[in-house]
Design a protein around this motif. Structure first.
Motif, PDB file in Angstrom:
ATOM      1  N   GLU A 128       5.031  -6.673 -11.322  1.00 25.17           N
ATOM      2  CA  GLU A 128       5.065  -7.643 -10.229  1.00 25.17           C
ATOM      3  C   GLU A 128       4.952  -9.065 -10.791  1.00 25.17           C
ATOM      4  O   GLU A 128       3.908  -9.445 -11.330  1.00 25.17           O
ATOM      5  CB  GLU A 128       3.915  -7.367  -9.246  1.00 25.17           C
ATOM      6  CG  GLU A 128       3.742  -8.411  -8.165  1.00 25.17           C
ATOM      7  CD  GLU A 128       5.020  -8.688  -7.408  1.00 25.17           C
ATOM      8  OE1 GLU A 128       5.473  -9.859  -7.429  1.00 25.17           O
ATOM      9  OE2 GLU A 128       5.565  -7.752  -6.775  1.00 25.17           O
ATOM     10  N   ASP A 173       3.328  -9.637   0.601  1.00 29.17           N
ATOM     11  CA  ASP A 173       4.016 -10.391   1.655  1.00 29.17           C
ATOM     12  C   ASP A 173       3.029 -10.774   2.757  1.00 29.17           C
ATOM     13  O   ASP A 173       3.052 -11.909   3.264  1.00 29.17           O
ATOM     14  CB  ASP A 173       5.172  -9.572   2.237  1.00 29.17           C
ATOM     15  CG  ASP A 173       6.355  -9.465   1.290  1.00 29.17           C
ATOM     16  OD1 ASP A 173       6.386 -10.218   0.285  1.00 29.17           O
ATOM     17  OD2 ASP A 173       7.242  -8.616   1.535  1.00 29.17           O
ATOM     18  N   GLU A 174       2.174  -9.815   3.129  1.00 35.04           N
ATOM     19  CA  GLU A 174       1.163 -10.098   4.153  1.00 35.04           C
ATOM     20  C   GLU A 174       0.156 -11.124   3.649  1.00 35.04           C
ATOM     21  O   GLU A 174      -0.247 -12.039   4.378  1.00 35.04           O
ATOM     22  CB  GLU A 174       0.445  -8.810   4.554  1.00 35.04           C
ATOM     23  CG  GLU A 174      -0.587  -9.028   5.647  1.00 35.04           C
ATOM     24  CD  GLU A 174      -1.359  -7.768   6.013  1.00 35.04           C
ATOM     25  OE1 GLU A 174      -2.453  -7.903   6.623  1.00 35.04           O
ATOM     26  OE2 GLU A 174      -0.891  -6.656   5.689  1.00 35.04           O
ATOM     27  N   HIS A 205      -3.989  -0.700   2.547  1.00 38.61           N
ATOM     28  CA  HIS A 205      -2.719  -1.076   1.917  1.00 38.61           C
ATOM     29  C   HIS A 205      -2.317   0.035   0.944  1.00 38.61           C
ATOM     30  O   HIS A 205      -2.947   0.200  -0.102  1.00 38.61           O
ATOM     31  CB  HIS A 205      -2.865  -2.410   1.173  1.00 38.61           C
ATOM     32  CG  HIS A 205      -3.257  -3.553   2.068  1.00 38.61           C
ATOM     33  ND1 HIS A 205      -2.357  -4.203   2.877  1.00 38.61           N
ATOM     34  CD2 HIS A 205      -4.473  -4.142   2.280  1.00 38.61           C
ATOM     35  CE1 HIS A 205      -2.979  -5.158   3.544  1.00 38.61           C
ATOM     36  NE2 HIS A 205      -4.264  -5.142   3.202  1.00 38.61           N
ATOM     37  N   GLN A 257       4.563  -4.570  -2.504  1.00 39.35           N
ATOM     38  CA  GLN A 257       5.422  -5.616  -1.930  1.00 39.35           C
ATOM     39  C   GLN A 257       4.946  -5.984  -0.524  1.00 39.35           C
ATOM     40  O   GLN A 257       4.815  -7.165  -0.188  1.00 39.35           O
ATOM     41  CB  GLN A 257       6.868  -5.118  -1.880  1.00 39.35           C
ATOM     42  CG  GLN A 257       7.856  -6.097  -1.264  1.00 39.35           C
ATOM     43  CD  GLN A 257       8.191  -7.246  -2.190  1.00 39.35           C
ATOM     44  OE1 GLN A 257       8.289  -7.056  -3.401  1.00 39.35           O
ATOM     45  NE2 GLN A 257       8.348  -8.430  -1.629  1.00 39.35           N
ATOM     46  N   ASN A 258       4.675  -4.981   0.284  1.00 35.91           N
ATOM     47  CA  ASN A 258       4.224  -5.221   1.657  1.00 35.91           C
ATOM     48  C   ASN A 258       2.878  -5.952   1.687  1.00 35.91           C
ATOM     49  O   ASN A 258       2.666  -6.857   2.502  1.00 35.91           O
ATOM     50  CB  ASN A 258       4.110  -3.903   2.417  1.00 35.91           C
ATOM     51  CG  ASN A 258       5.463  -3.246   2.632  1.00 35.91           C
ATOM     52  OD1 ASN A 258       6.501  -3.905   2.591  1.00 35.91           O
ATOM     53  ND2 ASN A 258       5.466  -1.934   2.868  1.00 35.91           N
ATOM     54  N   GLU A 309       2.723   3.842  -2.582  1.00 37.50           N
ATOM     55  CA  GLU A 309       4.114   3.901  -2.140  1.00 37.50           C
ATOM     56  C   GLU A 309       4.975   2.886  -2.891  1.00 37.50           C
ATOM     57  O   GLU A 309       4.460   1.886  -3.410  1.00 37.50           O
ATOM     58  CB  GLU A 309       4.197   3.615  -0.632  1.00 37.50           C
ATOM     59  CG  GLU A 309       3.549   4.677   0.229  1.00 37.50           C
ATOM     60  CD  GLU A 309       3.681   4.360   1.715  1.00 37.50           C
ATOM     61  OE1 GLU A 309       4.029   3.199   2.044  1.00 37.50           O
ATOM     62  OE2 GLU A 309       3.441   5.256   2.527  1.00 37.50           O
ATOM     63  N   ASP A 310       6.259   3.111  -2.923  1.00 42.37           N
ATOM     64  CA  ASP A 310       7.178   2.223  -3.651  1.00 42.37           C
ATOM     65  C   ASP A 310       7.127   0.792  -3.149  1.00 42.37           C
ATOM     66  O   ASP A 310       7.231  -0.157  -3.924  1.00 42.37           O
ATOM     67  CB  ASP A 310       8.616   2.750  -3.540  1.00 42.37           C
ATOM     68  CG  ASP A 310       8.818   4.046  -4.315  1.00 42.37           C
ATOM     69  OD1 ASP A 310       7.966   4.338  -5.182  1.00 42.37           O
ATOM     70  OD2 ASP A 310       9.807   4.755  -4.049  1.00 42.37           O
ATOM     71  N   THR A 311       6.993   0.641  -1.846  1.00 43.01           N
ATOM     72  CA  THR A 311       6.982  -0.704  -1.258  1.00 43.01           C
ATOM     73  C   THR A 311       5.581  -1.165  -0.870  1.00 43.01           C
ATOM     74  O   THR A 311       5.421  -2.212  -0.245  1.00 43.01           O
ATOM     75  CB  THR A 311       7.879  -0.736  -0.009  1.00 43.01           C
ATOM     76  OG1 THR A 311       7.385   0.211   0.953  1.00 43.01           O
ATOM     77  CG2 THR A 311       9.321  -0.414  -0.363  1.00 43.01           C
ATOM     78  N   GLY A 312       4.567  -0.389  -1.259  1.00 43.23           N
ATOM     79  CA  GLY A 312       3.194  -0.701  -0.853  1.00 43.23           C
ATOM     80  C   GLY A 312       2.709  -2.050  -1.355  1.00 43.23           C
ATOM     81  O   GLY A 312       2.152  -2.847  -0.593  1.00 43.23           O
ATOM     82  N   GLN A 370       4.121  -0.511 -10.389  1.00 43.46           N
ATOM     83  CA  GLN A 370       4.530  -1.621  -9.515  1.00 43.46           C
ATOM     84  C   GLN A 370       3.689  -2.870  -9.803  1.00 43.46           C
ATOM     85  O   GLN A 370       4.211  -3.987  -9.871  1.00 43.46           O
ATOM     86  CB  GLN A 370       4.358  -1.216  -8.042  1.00 43.46           C
ATOM     87  CG  GLN A 370       5.124   0.017  -7.611  1.00 43.46           C
ATOM     88  CD  GLN A 370       6.627  -0.154  -7.743  1.00 43.46           C
ATOM     89  OE1 GLN A 370       7.169  -1.226  -7.455  1.00 43.46           O
ATOM     90  NE2 GLN A 370       7.307   0.898  -8.171  1.00 43.46           N
TER      91      GLN A 370
END
Length: 403
Positions: free
Chosen positions: A370, A321-322, A308, A317-318, A312-315, A366
């Protein structure tokens, strides 16, 4: 020959050499009056020995209540007597708490970003030492400016540990209360030896017994969370069977001890460990009878090493979500904050100080912003290194990243 020289008359010479030194008489007199100074007129060795025995007996009668009355007390005895006297005159718990607070006040514990610390919904802390007693962990956490903390409840490298005395448990509870640490922000960690997924019957059974003992300690200390590494099949059984064994060990412990929630830590997919994939965590949870007492702690280093990309900027978040899709956010109980020495997907469990690893400061920005990490313990497990002699700087760094 008796050593008196040739031509001597041993019996007569022996009598002449020790006149007045009738040892039977001396012993009898000493027994009747142990403090008397009955000393033979000659024979320096016997005179010293008898004097020493009389002094020792006199010291025993005084029962070490007044050390100063001994003319020349033995230094080791004085230290031993002093320690014993201190134990007998142990301060009440309230005074110990006051002493702990004074010890904390001796340090500069105010974070530089105090306004962010006070207004934040993030409860950042660190894994701290229990050297000197379990209650010392709370003192150290306060000293470094933590709002949460992790700890071992005993030695992490032995199957057996001493019984936790109620006096020590009460002192821990009172210290945490006085210093403002609620049980939901304290995350004990299991010993490294525990492997509930072991294919070896003896290791599995010892791990079950250890988990029960550790949960009992939590219950005694007033703690409600307990973090474990799920386990390893060591290449000797299918993953599915390993997950079932882990769940069986947790179910067994739940039946023995009330109230405490077992928290599964995600792993890095290193070797034969399980829990690196969210599906494996879900597989354990599916077999838990009381699902209100099971949760997950997300370790940032382990997640990064498992693939994971939190840099990264969306790391993040991704990943969340998973996690929500596979496990469910309702099971998220804690976070371990660690940067990674290894690159993303390396599968290596190698913790690094915040900002010095491959996740980097921006990755943790991040994390600190969060909202799904609000109101849960976030525990640093980073190494002590140059510039990071304790976790206070990293705690301040993390709060400085809050928007």
């Amino acid at each position: 020959m008796d050593g008196h020289g040739e031509g001597s008359t041993p019996a007569k010479k022996h009598k002449k050499k020790v006149p007045g030194c009738d040892t039977v008489k001396i012993r009898k007199e000493k027994k009747e009056n142990p403090t008397s100074d009955v000393v033979p007129k000659s024979g320096s060795y016997k005179r010293q020995r008898i004097k020493k025995e009389a002094t020792a007996e006199q010291s025993e009668e005084q029962n070490t209540e007044d050390i100063s009355t001994n003319l020349k007390p033995d230094k080791c005895k004085v230290r031993s007597q002093t320690k014993r006297k201190k134990r007998e005159l142990r301060k009440p718990d309230d005074e110990n708490i006051k002493e702990a607070e004074e010890e904390v006040e001796a340090f500069d514990t105010i974070p530089k970003h105090l306004h962010l610390w006070m207004s934040s919904h993030k409860y950042v802390g660190a894994h701290v030492s229990i050297q000197g007693g379990l209650w010392k962990a709370a003192v150290e956490a306060k000293r470094i400016g933590a709002r949460a903390f992790g700890l071992f409840l005993g030695s992490q490298r032995t199957w057996n540990s001493k019984t936790l005395e109620e006096e020590a448990a009460e002192k821990f509870r009172k210290t945490c209360s006085e210093l403002g640490f609620e049980s939901r922000y304290i995350l004990p960690h299991s010993p490294y030896l525990m492997n509930l997924g072991s294919p070896k019957p003896d290791v599995f059974e010892k791990s079950r017994v250890m988990l029960v003992r550790e949960l009992n300690r939590c219950h005694q200390l007033g703690l409600t969370l307990y973090n474990i590494h799920p386990g390893s099949h060591v290449g000797a059984m299918p993953v599915k069977k390993c997950l079932e064994l882990i769940a069986d060990g947790i179910n067994y412990a739940h039946l023995q001890v009330p109230d405490v929630t077992v928290v599964l830590e995600n792993m890095s997919c290193q070797g034969s460990t399980v829990g690196g994939r969210f599906e494996e965590l879900r597989g354990i949870i599916d077999h838990i009878s009381d699902k209100s007492r099971i949760g997950v702690c997300l370790d940032t280093c382990h997640a990064f090493a498992a693939g994971h990309n939190l840099s990264e900027d969306t790391g993040l978040q991704n990943m969340l979500d998973e996690f929500n899709k596979v496990v469910g956010l309702s099971y998220l109980k804690a976070v371990h904050l660690n940067d990674s020495k290894g690159k993303v997907g390396c599968r290596l469990d190698r913790h690094e100080n915040i900002g010095r690893g491959h996740i980097g400061v921006e990755g943790f920005r991040q994390v600190m912003n969060e909202p799904r990490f609000n109101e849960i313990p976030m525990i640093l497990e980073t190494p002590y290194s140059s510039g990071y002699e304790d976790h206070s700087k990293e705690i301040d760094l993390l709060y400085s990243l809050c928007a």
